[in-house]
Design a protein around this motif. Structure first.
Motif, PDB file in Angstrom:
ATOM      1  N   ARG A 119      28.277  42.435  46.017  1.00 19.29           N
ATOM      2  CA  ARG A 119      29.174  42.957  44.997  1.00 19.29           C
ATOM      3  C   ARG A 119      28.999  42.144  43.724  1.00 19.29           C
ATOM      4  O   ARG A 119      28.627  40.976  43.754  1.00 19.29           O
ATOM      5  N   ARG A 120      29.285  42.778  42.598  1.00 20.73           N
ATOM      6  CA  ARG A 120      29.130  42.141  41.303  1.00 20.73           C
ATOM      7  C   ARG A 120      30.414  41.390  40.943  1.00 20.73           C
ATOM      8  O   ARG A 120      31.493  41.970  40.922  1.00 20.73           O
ATOM      9  N   THR A 121      30.262  40.087  40.659  1.00 19.05           N
ATOM     10  CA  THR A 121      31.406  39.258  40.303  1.00 19.05           C
ATOM     11  C   THR A 121      31.223  38.749  38.877  1.00 19.05           C
ATOM     12  O   THR A 121      30.264  38.023  38.604  1.00 19.05           O
ATOM     13  N   PRO A 122      32.097  39.107  37.946  1.00 16.91           N
ATOM     14  CA  PRO A 122      31.985  38.595  36.574  1.00 16.91           C
ATOM     15  C   PRO A 122      32.156  37.085  36.525  1.00 16.91           C
ATOM     16  O   PRO A 122      32.818  36.498  37.387  1.00 16.91           O
ATOM     17  N   LEU A 123      31.574  36.439  35.502  1.00 14.87           N
ATOM     18  CA  LEU A 123      31.482  34.988  35.492  1.00 14.87           C
ATOM     19  C   LEU A 123      32.150  34.311  34.291  1.00 14.87           C
ATOM     20  O   LEU A 123      31.729  33.237  33.897  1.00 14.87           O
ATOM     21  N   LEU A 124      33.152  34.897  33.701  1.00 15.54           N
ATOM     22  CA  LEU A 124      33.793  34.278  32.543  1.00 15.54           C
ATOM     23  C   LEU A 124      35.145  33.642  32.863  1.00 15.54           C
ATOM     24  O   LEU A 124      35.894  33.300  31.947  1.00 15.54           O
ATOM     25  N   GLY A 125      35.441  33.474  34.147  1.00 10.51           N
ATOM     26  CA  GLY A 125      36.699  32.818  34.503  1.00 10.51           C
ATOM     27  C   GLY A 125      36.762  31.388  34.002  1.00 10.51           C
ATOM     28  O   GLY A 125      37.824  30.896  33.597  1.00 10.51           O
ATOM     29  N   GLY A 126      35.617  30.714  34.019  1.00  9.61           N
ATOM     30  CA  GLY A 126      35.584  29.339  33.544  1.00  9.61           C
ATOM     31  C   GLY A 126      35.914  29.229  32.070  1.00  9.61           C
ATOM     32  O   GLY A 126      36.524  28.246  31.624  1.00  9.61           O
ATOM     33  N   LEU A 127      35.515  30.235  31.291  1.00 11.07           N
ATOM     34  CA  LEU A 127      35.823  30.220  29.858  1.00 11.07           C
ATOM     35  C   LEU A 127      37.330  30.234  29.628  1.00 11.07           C
ATOM     36  O   LEU A 127      37.834  29.570  28.711  1.00 11.07           O
ATOM     37  N   ALA A 128      38.052  30.966  30.461  1.00  7.48           N
ATOM     38  CA  ALA A 128      39.511  30.992  30.343  1.00  7.48           C
ATOM     39  C   ALA A 128      40.104  29.618  30.652  1.00  7.48           C
ATOM     40  O   ALA A 128      40.998  29.136  29.942  1.00  7.48           O
TER      41      ALA A 128
ATOM     42  N   LEU B 109      43.598  25.834  36.350  1.00  8.81           N
ATOM     43  CA  LEU B 109      42.799  26.251  37.509  1.00  8.81           C
ATOM     44  C   LEU B 109      43.620  27.094  38.471  1.00  8.81           C
ATOM     45  O   LEU B 109      43.109  28.037  39.083  1.00  8.81           O
ATOM     46  N   THR B 110      44.890  26.770  38.621  1.00  6.74           N
ATOM     47  CA  THR B 110      45.760  27.553  39.497  1.00  6.74           C
ATOM     48  C   THR B 110      45.916  28.977  38.969  1.00  6.74           C
ATOM     49  O   THR B 110      45.897  29.948  39.738  1.00  6.74           O
ATOM     50  N   GLY B 111      46.071  29.112  37.650  1.00  8.25           N
ATOM     51  CA  GLY B 111      46.133  30.441  37.059  1.00  8.25           C
ATOM     52  C   GLY B 111      44.853  31.224  37.283  1.00  8.25           C
ATOM     53  O   GLY B 111      44.879  32.436  37.553  1.00  8.25           O
ATOM     54  N   PHE B 112      43.719  30.526  37.209  1.00  8.77           N
ATOM     55  CA  PHE B 112      42.439  31.168  37.495  1.00  8.77           C
ATOM     56  C   PHE B 112      42.337  31.600  38.951  1.00  8.77           C
ATOM     57  O   PHE B 112      41.799  32.669  39.269  1.00  8.77           O
ATOM     58  N   LEU B 113      42.860  30.770  39.850  1.00  4.97           N
ATOM     59  CA  LEU B 113      42.789  31.080  41.286  1.00  4.97           C
ATOM     60  C   LEU B 113      43.525  32.367  41.644  1.00  4.97           C
ATOM     61  O   LEU B 113      43.228  32.986  42.671  1.00  4.97           O
ATOM     62  N   MET B 114      44.461  32.766  40.826  1.00  5.78           N
ATOM     63  CA  MET B 114      45.165  34.020  41.078  1.00  5.78           C
ATOM     64  C   MET B 114      44.200  35.203  41.061  1.00  5.78           C
ATOM     65  O   MET B 114      44.464  36.237  41.676  1.00  5.78           O
ATOM     66  N   HIS B 115      43.071  35.046  40.370  1.00  8.13           N
ATOM     67  CA  HIS B 115      42.057  36.105  40.303  1.00  8.13           C
ATOM     68  C   HIS B 115      40.813  35.767  41.129  1.00  8.13           C
ATOM     69  O   HIS B 115      39.951  36.624  41.303  1.00  8.13           O
ATOM     70  N   ASN B 116      40.729  34.534  41.589  1.00  7.97           N
ATOM     71  CA  ASN B 116      39.517  34.076  42.258  1.00  7.97           C
ATOM     72  C   ASN B 116      39.664  33.957  43.770  1.00  7.97           C
ATOM     73  O   ASN B 116      38.681  33.723  44.474  1.00  7.97           O
ATOM     74  N   TRP B 117      40.887  34.145  44.277  1.00  5.39           N
ATOM     75  CA  TRP B 117      41.080  34.024  45.724  1.00  5.39           C
ATOM     76  C   TRP B 117      40.353  35.159  46.432  1.00  5.39           C
ATOM     77  O   TRP B 117      40.331  36.284  45.951  1.00  5.39           O
ATOM     78  N   PRO B 118      39.711  34.883  47.583  1.00  3.85           N
ATOM     79  CA  PRO B 118      38.899  35.917  48.257  1.00  3.85           C
ATOM     80  C   PRO B 118      39.692  37.186  48.569  1.00  3.85           C
ATOM     81  O   PRO B 118      40.820  37.089  49.062  1.00  3.85           O
ATOM     82  N   PRO B 119      39.075  38.354  48.268  1.00  2.31           N
ATOM     83  CA  PRO B 119      37.809  38.554  47.549  1.00  2.31           C
ATOM     84  C   PRO B 119      37.994  38.393  46.051  1.00  2.31           C
ATOM     85  O   PRO B 119      38.874  39.030  45.458  1.00  2.31           O
ATOM     86  N   ALA B 120      37.191  37.544  45.436  1.00  7.11           N
ATOM     87  CA  ALA B 120      37.362  37.182  44.033  1.00  7.11           C
ATOM     88  C   ALA B 120      37.065  38.361  43.113  1.00  7.11           C
ATOM     89  O   ALA B 120      36.125  39.126  43.340  1.00  7.11           O
ATOM     90  N   ARG B 121      37.870  38.483  42.075  1.00  4.88           N
ATOM     91  CA  ARG B 121      37.613  39.478  41.033  1.00  4.88           C
ATOM     92  C   ARG B 121      36.860  38.873  39.860  1.00  4.88           C
ATOM     93  O   ARG B 121      36.382  39.609  38.994  1.00  4.88           O
ATOM     94  N   ILE B 122      36.754  37.541  39.842  1.00  6.92           N
ATOM     95  CA  ILE B 122      36.026  36.841  38.787  1.00  6.92           C
ATOM     96  C   ILE B 122      35.681  35.446  39.289  1.00  6.92           C
ATOM     97  O   ILE B 122      36.388  34.900  40.135  1.00  6.92           O
ATOM     98  N   GLY B 123      34.595  34.871  38.780  1.00  4.61           N
ATOM     99  CA  GLY B 123      34.171  33.543  39.191  1.00  4.61           C
ATOM    100  C   GLY B 123      34.217  32.551  38.044  1.00  4.61           C
ATOM    101  O   GLY B 123      34.368  32.927  36.872  1.00  4.61           O
ATOM    102  N   LEU B 124      34.072  31.264  38.355  1.00  4.12           N
ATOM    103  CA  LEU B 124      34.067  30.232  37.325  1.00  4.12           C
ATOM    104  C   LEU B 124      32.813  30.298  36.471  1.00  4.12           C
ATOM    105  O   LEU B 124      32.857  30.127  35.258  1.00  4.12           O
TER     106      LEU B 124
END
Length: 339
Positions: A38-47, A178-193
């Motif tokens: 599956r395709r996982t977008p990679l701009l979570g780290g930018l946030a 990072l906790t706010g990011f994890l709300m979208h990154n917990w398996p199955p992730a909708r976005i990655g770091l």
């Protein structure tokens, strides 16, 4: 105290909202990674980077929470490295460019007046290795964020014990982001770091420990840092040994990390992250106790021994590649064939 709570809450909420917005941007721009077909977008780290720097800047500019000279330089270097990681996410830079960039950033933050030249060089090496090892954790949904939050709280506790209030405040804001990011990154992730967030996270945490341990003995500092980086180091060692034994390229990605092998044992994706998070909590707690003097440096030997034991056990778990190259176990040995 009230500002710290408000800053952490703002960082959590802002990161959660910005991550959701950047997910659509990454999908439209094609800045994606492929995980489990599956395709996982990679701009979570930018946030995470943006919100951490923004909240820290507000505290500094209003003089409510001053970072201090060394901590401000650390944040600038981490942000510059994150920018290099963002370029890597978009254009896929070579690994040696990321190594060189991390080394240059690390050379800018090491307090040589307290560590000396030899200690400073060791500090640079530790920051580079820890940052790249942490980057490897982002191959699995939720793992890099979970380990990052736990490590940030532990490093913040050590900084607070040393009266480094600016650094402790920065780490608390970062943990909230990072906790706010994890709300979208917990398996199955909708976005990655992505490389942007993973390098920023590893660099910030590793450099924070160098600043906190500056002035302490080399053996004691090595014990503390080994505890804090135990999970990332175990993951890196496992991948290194597995690929050397299988005679596969070291830099070619594959499902041979800690979480991948735990899933082969029957754990769910979330279950493997929880288990590794618990392991990270245990090792970081030991590191905090060693730093504060509640336990001796020999406790780090138990952490190192446990990490090596886990690597040795999981190294015997076969991995199976789903695309390109498939690794199979035949007659007790690993055989690699092109699919």
């Amino acid at each position: 105290m009230l500002y710290g709570i408000a800053a952490a809450t703002a960082a959590l909420l802002l990161t959660a909202v910005l991550t959701a917005l950047l997910r659509g941007v990454a999908l439209r721009a094609g800045i994606v990674d492929r995980r489990m077909q599956r395709r996982t977008p990679l701009l979570g780290g930018l946030a995470v980077v943006t919100v951490t720097c923004l909240v820290a800047w507000v505290g500094e500019s209003t003089r409510i929470a001053l970072l201090g000279r060394g901590v401000g330089r650390l944040l600038v270097a981490a942000a510059a490295l994150a920018a290099l990681g963002l370029v890597a996410d978009v254009w896929r830079l070579r690994a040696r460019v990321l190594v060189a960039g991390t080394a240059v950033a690390a050379a800018c933050v090491v307090p040589y007046e307290e560590t000396g030249v030899a200690g400073g060089l060791l500090g640079i090496a530790w920051i580079v290795v820890a940052s790249l090892a942490f980057k490897g954790l982002d191959h699995v949904d939720g793992l890099a964020g979970t380990v990052g939050v736990i490590t940030a709280f532990g490093a913040g506790a050590c900084a607070a014990a040393e009266m480094l209030d600016g650094l402790a405040a920065l780490l608390s804001v970062f943990a909230a982001a990072l906790t706010g990011f994890l709300m979208h990154n917990w398996p199955p992730a909708r976005i990655g770091l992505g490389s942007c967030g993973a390098l920023f996270t590893g660099f910030l945490l590793a450099s924070s420990l160098v600043l906190t341990r500056a002035g302490y003995g080399l053996a004691a500092s090595s014990a503390v840092t080994a505890c804090f980086g135990a999970v990332a180091a175990a993951d890196a060692l496992l991948v290194l040994f597995a690929r050397l034994l299988a005679r596969r390229p070291l830099l070619r990605r594959g499902p041979d990390h800690l979480a991948h092998r735990l899933r082969r044992l029957g754990l769910t994706p979330a279950g493997s992250v929880v288990l590794l998070g618990a392991g990270s909590f245990s090792t970081v707690l030991v590191g905090v106790l060693v730093h504060t003097g509640w336990t001796g440096e020999e406790a780090a030997l138990w952490v190192a021994g446990g990490a090596l034991l886990v690597v040795g056990v999981l190294l015997r778990i076969p991995v199976q590649r789903s695309r390109g190259t498939e690794t199979m176990q035949v007659s007790g040995q690993l055989r690699v064939r092109n699919g």
